[in-house]
Design a protein around this motif. Structure first.
Motif, PDB file in Angstrom:
ATOM      1  N   ASP A  65      43.300  -2.454  16.823  1.00  0.00           N
ATOM      2  CA  ASP A  65      43.353  -1.003  16.996  1.00  0.00           C
ATOM      3  C   ASP A  65      42.480  -0.561  18.162  1.00  0.00           C
ATOM      4  O   ASP A  65      42.872   0.305  18.953  1.00  0.00           O
ATOM      5  CB  ASP A  65      42.876  -0.322  15.708  1.00  0.00           C
ATOM      6  N   ARG A  66      41.290  -1.160  18.312  1.00  0.00           N
ATOM      7  CA  ARG A  66      40.402  -0.771  19.403  1.00  0.00           C
ATOM      8  C   ARG A  66      41.007  -1.150  20.752  1.00  0.00           C
ATOM      9  O   ARG A  66      40.974  -0.378  21.703  1.00  0.00           O
ATOM     10  CB  ARG A  66      39.030  -1.436  19.242  1.00  0.00           C
ATOM     11  N   LEU A  67      41.581  -2.346  20.835  1.00  0.00           N
ATOM     12  CA  LEU A  67      42.216  -2.757  22.086  1.00  0.00           C
ATOM     13  C   LEU A  67      43.416  -1.875  22.402  1.00  0.00           C
ATOM     14  O   LEU A  67      43.635  -1.492  23.548  1.00  0.00           O
ATOM     15  CB  LEU A  67      42.656  -4.217  21.990  1.00  0.00           C
ATOM     16  N   LYS A  68      44.176  -1.535  21.380  1.00  0.00           N
ATOM     17  CA  LYS A  68      45.371  -0.710  21.593  1.00  0.00           C
ATOM     18  C   LYS A  68      44.992   0.679  22.098  1.00  0.00           C
ATOM     19  O   LYS A  68      45.578   1.192  23.041  1.00  0.00           O
ATOM     20  CB  LYS A  68      46.156  -0.606  20.280  1.00  0.00           C
ATOM     21  N   TRP A 237      45.315 -11.863  17.249  1.00  0.00           N
ATOM     22  CA  TRP A 237      45.439 -11.145  15.994  1.00  0.00           C
ATOM     23  C   TRP A 237      46.885 -11.206  15.517  1.00  0.00           C
ATOM     24  O   TRP A 237      47.803 -10.828  16.235  1.00  0.00           O
ATOM     25  CB  TRP A 237      45.032  -9.691  16.164  1.00  0.00           C
ATOM     26  N   ASP A 238      47.106 -11.700  14.296  1.00  0.00           N
ATOM     27  CA  ASP A 238      48.424 -11.690  13.675  1.00  0.00           C
ATOM     28  C   ASP A 238      48.385 -10.830  12.429  1.00  0.00           C
ATOM     29  O   ASP A 238      47.367 -10.770  11.718  1.00  0.00           O
ATOM     30  CB  ASP A 238      48.854 -13.105  13.274  1.00  0.00           C
ATOM     31  N   VAL A 239      49.494 -10.182  12.121  1.00  0.00           N
ATOM     32  CA  VAL A 239      49.578  -9.405  10.883  1.00  0.00           C
ATOM     33  C   VAL A 239      49.521 -10.365   9.701  1.00  0.00           C
ATOM     34  O   VAL A 239      50.219 -11.384   9.675  1.00  0.00           O
ATOM     35  CB  VAL A 239      50.883  -8.593  10.846  1.00  0.00           C
ATOM     36  N   ASP A 240      48.661 -10.065   8.747  1.00  0.00           N
ATOM     37  CA  ASP A 240      48.512 -10.920   7.567  1.00  0.00           C
ATOM     38  C   ASP A 240      49.591 -10.582   6.539  1.00  0.00           C
ATOM     39  O   ASP A 240      49.929  -9.404   6.360  1.00  0.00           O
ATOM     40  CB  ASP A 240      47.122 -10.720   6.959  1.00  0.00           C
ATOM     41  N   LYS A 249      48.331  -4.489   3.381  1.00  0.00           N
ATOM     42  CA  LYS A 249      47.839  -3.188   3.821  1.00  0.00           C
ATOM     43  C   LYS A 249      46.430  -2.951   3.293  1.00  0.00           C
ATOM     44  O   LYS A 249      46.072  -3.446   2.222  1.00  0.00           O
ATOM     45  CB  LYS A 249      48.758  -2.076   3.310  1.00  0.00           C
ATOM     46  N   ASP A 250      45.644  -2.208   4.079  1.00  0.00           N
ATOM     47  CA  ASP A 250      44.311  -1.873   3.614  1.00  0.00           C
ATOM     48  C   ASP A 250      44.363  -0.606   2.767  1.00  0.00           C
ATOM     49  O   ASP A 250      45.450  -0.088   2.456  1.00  0.00           O
ATOM     50  CB  ASP A 250      43.346  -1.704   4.791  1.00  0.00           C
ATOM     51  N   ALA A 251      43.183  -0.093   2.363  1.00  0.00           N
ATOM     52  CA  ALA A 251      43.126   1.080   1.483  1.00  0.00           C
ATOM     53  C   ALA A 251      43.766   2.305   2.108  1.00  0.00           C
ATOM     54  O   ALA A 251      44.203   3.218   1.406  1.00  0.00           O
ATOM     55  CB  ALA A 251      41.667   1.370   1.124  1.00  0.00           C
ATOM     56  N   LYS A 252      43.819   2.341   3.452  1.00  0.00           N
ATOM     57  CA  LYS A 252      44.425   3.485   4.146  1.00  0.00           C
ATOM     58  C   LYS A 252      45.904   3.270   4.468  1.00  0.00           C
ATOM     59  O   LYS A 252      46.517   4.074   5.150  1.00  0.00           O
ATOM     60  CB  LYS A 252      43.652   3.767   5.432  1.00  0.00           C
ATOM     61  N   GLN A 254      47.073   0.841   6.295  1.00  0.00           N
ATOM     62  CA  GLN A 254      47.247   0.227   7.608  1.00  0.00           C
ATOM     63  C   GLN A 254      47.388  -1.289   7.474  1.00  0.00           C
ATOM     64  O   GLN A 254      46.832  -1.895   6.552  1.00  0.00           O
ATOM     65  CB  GLN A 254      46.053   0.556   8.505  1.00  0.00           C
ATOM     66  N   PRO A 255      48.124  -1.934   8.395  1.00  0.00           N
ATOM     67  CA  PRO A 255      48.299  -3.390   8.321  1.00  0.00           C
ATOM     68  C   PRO A 255      46.964  -4.115   8.401  1.00  0.00           C
ATOM     69  O   PRO A 255      46.048  -3.695   9.113  1.00  0.00           O
ATOM     70  CB  PRO A 255      49.172  -3.705   9.547  1.00  0.00           C
ATOM     71  N   VAL A 256      46.876  -5.220   7.679  1.00  0.00           N
ATOM     72  CA  VAL A 256      45.701  -6.078   7.733  1.00  0.00           C
ATOM     73  C   VAL A 256      45.997  -7.228   8.695  1.00  0.00           C
ATOM     74  O   VAL A 256      47.078  -7.823   8.646  1.00  0.00           O
ATOM     75  CB  VAL A 256      45.358  -6.643   6.332  1.00  0.00           C
ATOM     76  N   TYR A 257      45.038  -7.514   9.571  1.00  0.00           N
ATOM     77  CA  TYR A 257      45.236  -8.570  10.559  1.00  0.00           C
ATOM     78  C   TYR A 257      44.350  -9.769  10.257  1.00  0.00           C
ATOM     79  O   TYR A 257      43.304  -9.659   9.620  1.00  0.00           O
ATOM     80  CB  TYR A 257      44.915  -8.057  11.969  1.00  0.00           C
TER      81      TYR A 257
END
Length: 398
Positions: A65-68, A237-240, A249-252, A254-257
């Motif tokens: 997310d930071r890189l994006k 980083w790959d999607v887990d 997905k995390d609590a929000k 969002q995809p977990v990597y």
């Protein structure tokens, strides 16, 4: 109007927002001031993220997310310091500015085992066994972006993989990795080869150790504005996914990597050769990721993709305000902030996309005085440069 020169590291505000002229860098994950450590005389080696714990801090910082979002901000040029350049001047380096090693004529052994004389030499490039498809068509996959944090701001520069014994060396500008004023390296230094519009096709490589000419580390002399950084094996980083193949997905929501090892840098993209003592007049290509605005406020580059310039003949110049006596001028290149540290390649093969590193972009110039950059410069790659590169090329990381 006199020609002007300026540094061109690109800053990221929160991610990427302002161009750096004179950087005020913070410490790396480990508080480290310049020291010779075990490096030979004339070379300063500084740790970046050598331990597994420090490397993990860097990995955790540069999340997908930071890189994006880093590429989503429009960079702007901060208030700059300018320097009068004299492209026609022949500037002579004083004895105190020239390491004794650069006057040696004895035999030297490089990190690749090649024996040569210090008068003139070259280390051949190496191509990767297989290069993935990239948006940077017909451009060298070795070239990429350097991301790092400087105090409470973030920056990018350009850089390139260069051939070494362990396939783990990145060449860039000294000011893209080290803050002379505070005698500290930057934080969270990573290299992303063949970066294109946010994509990281060959992985992300965390800096292990920074190697500089001691004169740059001590004084910021632009005759020595180059750096060679050894890096760890890369990761992506790959999607887990769970056992059913569903994206976690995390609590929000969002995809977990997860991180996946991508191996050694040179095995993925190859490494450019290295050439030194070729003089001030060479035919060369320059590559990098410019994005900052021109002095007149226009913005011809986005920084999202690699750009290139070519010249049939560079020339000698001096820019006294930057302590640059042995500079190499590359006219006709309008690069802006973000291109700093990008490689200058001689004997470049467009088909194989490899050549010999013979300079790095250090300063930009407005020679015509019309509000647009029209030249870049590099320190001369001489024996002093070779000695720093050769030492870095012998250092093992992972």
């Amino acid at each position: 109007m006199p020609p002007r020169a300026k540094r061109i590291a690109l800053t990221l505000s929160g991610a990427l927002t302002a161009a750096c002229v004179i950087m005020s860098a913070g410490a790396g994950p480990v508080e480290a001031r310049a020291s010779h450590q075990t490096a030979p005389a004339g070379i300063t080696s500084v740790p970046l993220a050598q331990s597994e714990a420090d490397m993990q801090k860097v990995v955790d910082w540069w999340t997908p997310d930071r890189l994006k979002h880093a590429n989503g901000y429009a960079p702007r040029t901060a208030a700059t310091s300018t320097a009068t350049a004299s492209p026609q001047a022949t500037g002579t380096a004083s004895a105190s500015a020239t390491p004794a090693a650069s006057r040696s004529t004895g035999a030297l052994t490089s990190g690749t085992g090649t024996t040569t004389t210090s008068l003139e030499g070259s280390i051949p490039p190496k191509t990767a066994a297989k290069v993935s498809k990239s948006k940077n068509v017909n451009l060298p996959p070795t070239v990429g972006k350097v991301f790092f944090r400087n105090g409470d701001a973030e920056y990018w520069c350009s850089a390139s993989s260069v051939h070494s014994k362990y396939g783990n060396v990145v060449a860039t500008a000294g000011h893209c990795a080290y803050d002379v004023k505070n005698e500290k390296p930057v934080q969270y230094w990573v290299f992303i080869p063949s970066y294109a519009d946010g994509a990281t096709p060959y992985g992300i490589y965390v800096g292990h150790t920074l190697h500089l000419n001691e004169k740059y580390a001590a004084t910021g002399d632009y005759d020595y504005d180059y750096a060679f950084v050894t890096v760890h094996n890369g990761y992506r980083w790959d999607v887990d996914k769970d056992a059913k193949g569903q994206v976690k997905k995390d609590a929000k929501g969002q995809p977990v990597y997860k991180t996946v090892d991508t191996g050694r840098l040179e095995n993925r993209v190859g490494g450019q050769g290295f050439a030194w003592n070729r003089g001030f007049t060479v035919a060369a290509y320059a590559f990098g990721y410019p994005a900052g605005q021109q002095p007149d406020g226009t913005r011809p580059y986005t920084g999202r993709t690699m750009e290139s310039c070519a010249t049939k003949a560079t020339s000698k110049l001096a820019a006294p305000k930057w302590e640059l006596d042995q500079g190499v001028l590359f006219k006709g290149c309008a690069f802006t902030a973000g291109a700093s540290g990008g490689p200058w390649l001689i004997k470049y093969d467009n088909t194989r996309r490899i050549g010999y590193l013979n300079g790095v972009t250090s300063l930009t110039y407005t020679l015509a005085g019309d509000g647009r950059n029209d030249a870049i410069s590099s320190p001369l790659f001489n024996t002093a440069t070779y000695l720093v590169y050769s030492y870095a090329a012998r250092q093992k990381t992972d």
